[in-house]
Write a protein that holds these residues in place. Structure first.
Motif, PDB file in Angstrom:
ATOM      1  N   ASN A 143     -48.954  -1.304  34.793  1.00 40.74           N
ATOM      2  CA  ASN A 143     -48.297  -0.324  33.757  1.00 40.74           C
ATOM      3  C   ASN A 143     -46.469  -0.071  34.740  1.00 40.74           C
ATOM      4  OD1 ASN A 143     -50.143   0.423  31.744  1.00 40.74           O
ATOM      5  ND2 ASN A 143     -51.081   1.776  32.874  1.00 40.74           N
ATOM      6  N   ASP A 144     -47.116   0.196  35.561  1.00 38.29           N
ATOM      7  CA  ASP A 144     -45.812   0.790  36.597  1.00 38.29           C
ATOM      8  C   ASP A 144     -44.310  -0.512  36.368  1.00 38.29           C
ATOM      9  OD1 ASP A 144     -46.017   2.877  37.521  1.00 38.29           O
ATOM     10  OD2 ASP A 144     -46.542   2.096  40.021  1.00 38.29           O
ATOM     11  N   ARG A 145     -44.679  -1.993  36.705  1.00 36.24           N
ATOM     12  CA  ARG A 145     -44.082  -2.756  35.760  1.00 36.24           C
ATOM     13  C   ARG A 145     -43.656  -3.180  34.123  1.00 36.24           C
ATOM     14  NH1 ARG A 145     -47.160  -8.605  34.848  1.00 36.24           N
ATOM     15  NH2 ARG A 145     -47.824  -6.688  33.076  1.00 36.24           N
ATOM     16  N   ASN A 146     -44.484  -2.670  33.114  1.00 32.18           N
ATOM     17  CA  ASN A 146     -44.560  -2.745  31.552  1.00 32.18           C
ATOM     18  C   ASN A 146     -43.455  -1.683  32.036  1.00 32.18           C
ATOM     19  OD1 ASN A 146     -45.966  -4.749  31.756  1.00 32.18           O
ATOM     20  ND2 ASN A 146     -47.830  -3.530  30.557  1.00 32.18           N
ATOM     21  N   ASN A 147     -43.473  -0.512  32.415  1.00 24.20           N
ATOM     22  CA  ASN A 147     -42.479   1.003  31.971  1.00 24.20           C
ATOM     23  C   ASN A 147     -41.854   0.580  32.622  1.00 24.20           C
ATOM     24  OD1 ASN A 147     -45.088   2.796  30.885  1.00 24.20           O
ATOM     25  ND2 ASN A 147     -45.230   3.366  33.065  1.00 24.20           N
ATOM     26  N   ALA A 148     -41.451  -0.014  33.631  1.00 29.63           N
ATOM     27  CA  ALA A 148     -39.848  -0.359  34.231  1.00 29.63           C
ATOM     28  C   ALA A 148     -38.677  -1.703  33.371  1.00 29.63           C
ATOM     29  CB  ALA A 148     -40.083  -0.916  35.707  1.00 29.63           C
ATOM     30  N   ALA A 149     -39.694  -2.020  32.304  1.00 31.52           N
ATOM     31  CA  ALA A 149     -38.814  -2.878  31.544  1.00 31.52           C
ATOM     32  C   ALA A 149     -38.583  -2.453  30.356  1.00 31.52           C
ATOM     33  CB  ALA A 149     -40.057  -3.987  31.489  1.00 31.52           C
ATOM     34  N   PHE A 150     -39.365  -1.382  29.972  1.00 35.16           N
ATOM     35  CA  PHE A 150     -38.763  -0.684  28.402  1.00 35.16           C
ATOM     36  C   PHE A 150     -37.560   0.201  29.257  1.00 35.16           C
ATOM     37  CE2 PHE A 150     -38.947   2.992  26.043  1.00 35.16           C
ATOM     38  CZ  PHE A 150     -38.995   2.125  24.670  1.00 35.16           C
ATOM     39  N   MET A 151     -37.820   0.646  30.085  1.00 42.82           N
ATOM     40  CA  MET A 151     -36.342   1.211  30.172  1.00 42.82           C
ATOM     41  C   MET A 151     -35.293   0.402  30.743  1.00 42.82           C
ATOM     42  SD  MET A 151     -38.669   4.526  32.494  1.00 42.82           S
ATOM     43  CE  MET A 151     -39.112   3.644  33.788  1.00 42.82           C
ATOM     44  N   LYS A 152     -35.516  -0.265  31.487  1.00 42.96           N
ATOM     45  CA  LYS A 152     -34.303  -1.163  31.746  1.00 42.96           C
ATOM     46  C   LYS A 152     -34.155  -1.385  30.802  1.00 42.96           C
ATOM     47  CE  LYS A 152     -32.971  -5.431  34.019  1.00 42.96           C
ATOM     48  NZ  LYS A 152     -33.186  -6.421  35.427  1.00 42.96           N
ATOM     49  N   GLU A 153     -34.462  -2.277  29.269  1.00 41.44           N
ATOM     50  CA  GLU A 153     -33.853  -2.192  28.407  1.00 41.44           C
ATOM     51  C   GLU A 153     -33.419  -1.635  27.304  1.00 41.44           C
ATOM     52  OE1 GLU A 153     -33.777  -6.157  25.521  1.00 41.44           O
ATOM     53  OE2 GLU A 153     -34.279  -5.561  27.602  1.00 41.44           O
ATOM     54  N   ILE A 154     -34.153  -0.457  27.096  1.00 43.65           N
ATOM     55  CA  ILE A 154     -33.505   1.062  26.651  1.00 43.65           C
ATOM     56  C   ILE A 154     -32.303   0.978  26.698  1.00 43.65           C
ATOM     57  CG2 ILE A 154     -34.291   2.958  27.452  1.00 43.65           C
ATOM     58  CD1 ILE A 154     -35.203   1.654  23.778  1.00 43.65           C
ATOM     59  N   GLN A 155     -32.288   1.489  28.300  1.00 37.00           N
ATOM     60  CA  GLN A 155     -30.582   1.529  28.647  1.00 37.00           C
ATOM     61  C   GLN A 155     -29.821   0.614  27.693  1.00 37.00           C
ATOM     62  OE1 GLN A 155     -31.091   2.653  32.850  1.00 37.00           O
ATOM     63  NE2 GLN A 155     -32.728   2.546  32.671  1.00 37.00           N
ATOM     64  N   LYS A 156     -29.276  -0.492  27.709  1.00 40.33           N
ATOM     65  CA  LYS A 156     -28.521  -1.312  26.349  1.00 40.33           C
ATOM     66  C   LYS A 156     -28.241  -1.201  25.965  1.00 40.33           C
ATOM     67  CE  LYS A 156     -31.057  -5.645  29.340  1.00 40.33           C
ATOM     68  NZ  LYS A 156     -31.372  -6.693  28.994  1.00 40.33           N
TER      69      LYS A 156
END
Length: 387
Positions: A143-156
């Motif tokens: 979950n930590d890995r997936n959440n980090a990926a979502f948040m990094k992408e949303i910042q774009k």
């Protein structure tokens, strides 16, 4: 909950001073700083948000934008526009369904595009709401890995990222670091205690009521300025006495678990997203009448929130059947609303009576199928369900 007593005019210092200043109205009360809304709340007018600001002290609103990779909240654009017109800070959230890193990135792209289309301004928070069954079976590390990926992408897309989840999942199903996170812990406020003070926000009730708005709302207390555009809030209520009284009333109503849930009228048509059990009562312990397959159309006449679910009642030839539309945190998880609805746009001079007469309805039926009462003010431009 931080309790501070002043004796002999001693000055407060350090953390105690800041906590007392931040709690503002009442050091023993949770504040209604932020409200989150979605399609579950129906159309919300500028006047309703203005009342929240002026009479209840609401500073920010967080609007549902999307869910998974296929659902966009139909009310997102109107909510965003009306919140801004009321002079409140605006944010958004995406209800996560992802179970892999690739899915998290894809959902972030979907949410970001939906947010742009709905008018969510750059710089707003677009949080990921992580509480679904898809994440419940995963490890904390995944979950930590997936959440980090979502948040990094949303910042774009120019949005600031955060995670919303329940208190039982925080630092159990996923990591929520200090000075981050929006954490839910309710239905009641433990006397003498503030929860999740090390995070951005604490959602402390899922059933708050506002004077001119129908139904219960999720409300949160803010501990940082993250959801007010990264700055000290400049939103000021116009009726501070009302804010104080309404705040105290809200805390009083949630100071202990309540078993006083009541059925409310709800004339709606739902189409099931998935198979749902139709039961003899509004409880998972009730006997199963039938299993309704995905795609089934269900017409309801009443609804209630109790035992962790939102239940609706279906009139049948020999009585009633009851089905859950989903857990309280996401009350349309199993259904999609608005099946075969016809809408009418309110014009100047319209009233509940004139619209009802024009469409062959009673005023009470028209109001109830829109989640309102005949005493709720309607406004030009507002869309009402008439079929």
């Amino acid at each position: 909950m931080i309790r501070v007593k002043l004796k002999n005019k001693l000055a407060l210092t350090g953390a105690a001073t800041m906590a007392t200043l931040f709690l503002g109205l009442n050091a023993n009360a949770a504040r209604m700083d932020m409200v989150d809304v979605s399609n579950n709340n129906g159309y919300m007018s500028t006047a309703e948000y203005t009342s929240m600001r002026n009479e209840f002290g609401v500073k920010a609103v967080t609007v549902k934008i999307s869910e998974g990779g296929t659902y966009k909240d139909p009310y997102a654009a109107s909510n965003i526009a009306n919140v801004q017109a009321a002079g409140l800070y605006i944010n958004g959230y995406h209800f996560a369904r992802y179970a892999t890193k690739a899915q998290a990135i894809a959902e972030a792209d979907y949410a970001g595009q939906a947010a742009k289309a709905a008018g969510l301004p750059v710089g707003a928070v677009l949080a990921t709401d992580v509480e679904a069954k898809e994440q419940g079976i995963l490890s904390q590390a995944t979950n930590d890995r997936n959440n980090a990926a979502f948040m990094k992408e949303i910042q774009k897309f120019g949005y600031r990222a955060d995670i919303y989840t329940s208190g039982s999942w925080a630092n159990n199903k996923m990591t929520i670091k200090g000075k981050t996170g929006w954490v839910a812990g309710y239905p009641f406020v433990p006397a003498g205690k503030q929860w999740y003070t090390n995070n951005n926000a604490w959602q402390w009730s899922g059933s708050a009521h506002f004077r001119i708005s129908y139904g219960g709302f999720d409300v949160s207390q803010l501990y940082t300025d993250y959801y007010t555009a990264g700055q000290k809030s400049t939103v000021k209520p116009t009726n501070k006495d009302a804010v104080k009284a309404n705040n105290q009333e809200a805390n009083k109503n949630t100071s202990k678990p309540s078993n006083s849930a009541k059925w409310v009228k709800e004339s709606k048509t739902y189409a099931l997203k998935t198979a749902v059990k139709l039961r003899t009562g509004a409880s998972t312990a009730s006997s199963v009448i039938a299993i309704l397959p995905a795609g089934t159309t269900v017409k309801t006449d009443q609804a209630i929130i109790q035992n962790g679910y939102r239940w609706v009642r279906q009139p049948r030839f020999n009585g009633y059947g009851y089905l859950a539309t989903g857990p309280v945190s996401n009350t349309l998880e199993y259904v999609k609303s608005g099946a075969a609805h016809t809408y009418y746009t309110v014009k100047y001079g319209d009233s509940w009576w004139s619209i009802a007469q024009r469409n062959g309805l009673s005023m009470t039926t028209l109001a109830s199928q829109n989640g309102k009462t005949i005493y709720t003010t309607i406004y030009p431009g507002q869309r009402l369900v008439v079929r």
